[in-house]
Write an enzyme that holds these catalytic residues in place. Structure first.
Site, mmCIF file in Angstrom:
data_model
loop_
_atom_site.group_PDB
_atom_site.id
_atom_site.type_symbol
_atom_site.label_atom_id
_atom_site.label_comp_id
_atom_site.label_asym_id
_atom_site.label_seq_id
_atom_site.Cartn_x
_atom_site.Cartn_y
_atom_site.Cartn_z
ATOM 1 N N SER A 87 0.609 0.146 -0.974
ATOM 2 C CA SER A 87 0.439 -0.734 -0.440
ATOM 3 C C SER A 87 -0.424 -1.602 -1.908
ATOM 4 C CB SER A 87 -0.558 -1.506 0.167
ATOM 5 O OG SER A 87 -1.122 0.515 0.384
ATOM 6 N N HIS A 117 7.013 -3.653 1.411
ATOM 7 C CA HIS A 117 6.071 -3.646 2.360
ATOM 8 C C HIS A 117 5.899 -3.651 3.439
ATOM 9 C CE1 HIS A 117 1.222 -4.404 2.286
ATOM 10 N NE2 HIS A 117 1.465 -3.088 2.772
ATOM 11 N N GLU A 163 6.673 -7.893 2.332
ATOM 12 C CA GLU A 163 6.990 -8.343 1.788
ATOM 13 C C GLU A 163 8.218 -7.583 0.772
ATOM 14 O OE1 GLU A 163 1.678 -9.852 0.591
ATOM 15 O OE2 GLU A 163 2.323 -7.296 0.503
ATOM 16 N N ASN A 195 -2.407 -8.163 0.548
ATOM 17 C CA ASN A 195 -3.594 -7.566 0.654
ATOM 18 C C ASN A 195 -4.473 -7.590 -0.475
ATOM 19 O OD1 ASN A 195 -3.630 -4.973 2.358
ATOM 20 N ND2 ASN A 195 -2.045 -4.280 1.534
#
Ligand code: CAA
Length: 284
Positions: free
Chosen positions: A119, A140, A152, A190
């Protein structure tokens, strides 16, 4: 090239979900752990999730059985030899991930694609640890993997466009919606989520409101499925601390600096749902 056989390194919180959705989509899937005990725990949790799905009427007994038939567990990375795609979902530890990619590079065929579920770590660094940087991407997933629709895909300046295309099609084949981002720490989700979660901890620490009220406010005021403290407990307090440190190191912006309360929670062992206590108490 079509991705058929898939390997997943790690059968923890993320790896087990990734292995499940791959097997459920019909891929022959090999999932590894570092020992038999962790592997058995991961496999049991997949079976439990599927069986709950059957109870909820989300899938049939036959679909559950064919998913389990598609899954093989191993403690030996050599069993990834015939995989078209290997997704690394090991602990968020840079050295460990680089070592795994170096090993996979010697085990898998030259056409195999490698993806990392990291991440926050640098995909380019993982790519250059292999002899095939043009075939390495970030891949991800989100927790809980079987329920979260997003994946992702992270492209580096070294990856071939066709590989990004293959991995995107693979993610869509899992029933996910795929977005593509450049290799910048935190990617899309994130990069925006972590400052929000850290901000919630800061305002709690300054006494703005109770954590229950902050959670309610963000749930009902913004339509989020969970408030920030419930989400922090789901993601893991230790994981959030780790990601925040990496993001702060990369960008040097105060918004990514882990607040003192987060660090104390990690030291106190309050890591969230997985340890029975985070911001909330799950012991009951
Ligand atoms: N099998 C099949 N389907 C199941 C299931 C199972 N075992 N368990 C639940 N479901 C289904 C439910 O039936 C329901 O389906 P419908 O919408 O069709 O009714 C759906 O999944 C949602 O389940 P629930 O109703 O039980 O639970 P919920 O509505 O409370 O949603 C949640 C749960 C999806 C986790 C939701 O709370 C949510 O989206 N939370 C936010 C999670 C989040 O933000 N995750 C990302 C974290 S960040 C991250 O992961 C990345 C990182 O790098 C840190």
């Amino acid at each position: 090239m079509t991705i058929e056989r898939v390997g997943v390194v790690g059968c923890g919180l993320m790896g087990r979900g990734i292995a499940q959705v791959c097997a459920q989509a019909g891929h022959a899937t090999v999932v590894s752990e570092i020992n038999d005990e962790l592997l058995a725990a991961g496999m049991a949790s997949i079976e439990k999730f599927l069986s709950k799905g059957v109870d909820k009427g989300k899938l049939s007994e036959e679909e559950m059985q064919s998913t389990l038939d598609n899954l093989t567990g191993t403690t030996d990375l050599a069993d990834f030899a015939g995989c078209d795609l290997v997704i690394e979902a090991a602990t968020e530890n840079r050295e460990m991930k680089l070592e795994i990619f170096r090993s996979l590079d010697g085990i898998c065929g030259p056409e195999a694609v490698f993806g990392s579920n990291t991440s926050s770590l640098n995909i380019t660094e993982m790519a250059v640890a292999t002899g095939r940087p043009e075939r390495v991407v970030g891949l991800h997933f989100f927790n809980p993997v079987p329920l979260m629709k997003l994946v992702e895909v992270i492209s580096t300046m070294l990856v071939e466009d066709s590989v990004v295309g293959e991995v995107k099609a693979f993610g869509e084949g899992l029933g996910k919606v795929v977005v593509v981002a450049r290799d910048r720490t935190g990617f899309i989700v994130n990069r925006l989520l972590v400052p929000y979660l850290l901000g919630a901890i800061r305002v709690l620490d300054e006494g703005l409101a109770t954590m229950e009220d902050i959670d309610q406010a963000m749930k009902l005021g913004c339509g989020y499925p969970m408030g920030p403290f419930t989400l922090l407990d789901l993601v893991g307090i230790d994981t959030t601390y780790y990601i925040a440190n990496i993001m702060y190191e990369e960008f040097r912006e105060p918004q990514f600096a882990p607040p003192p309360l987060l660090r104390r929670m990690v030291l106190a062992g309050r890591h969230g749902r997985k340890t029975g206590r985070g911001f909330y108490d799950y012991s009951g």
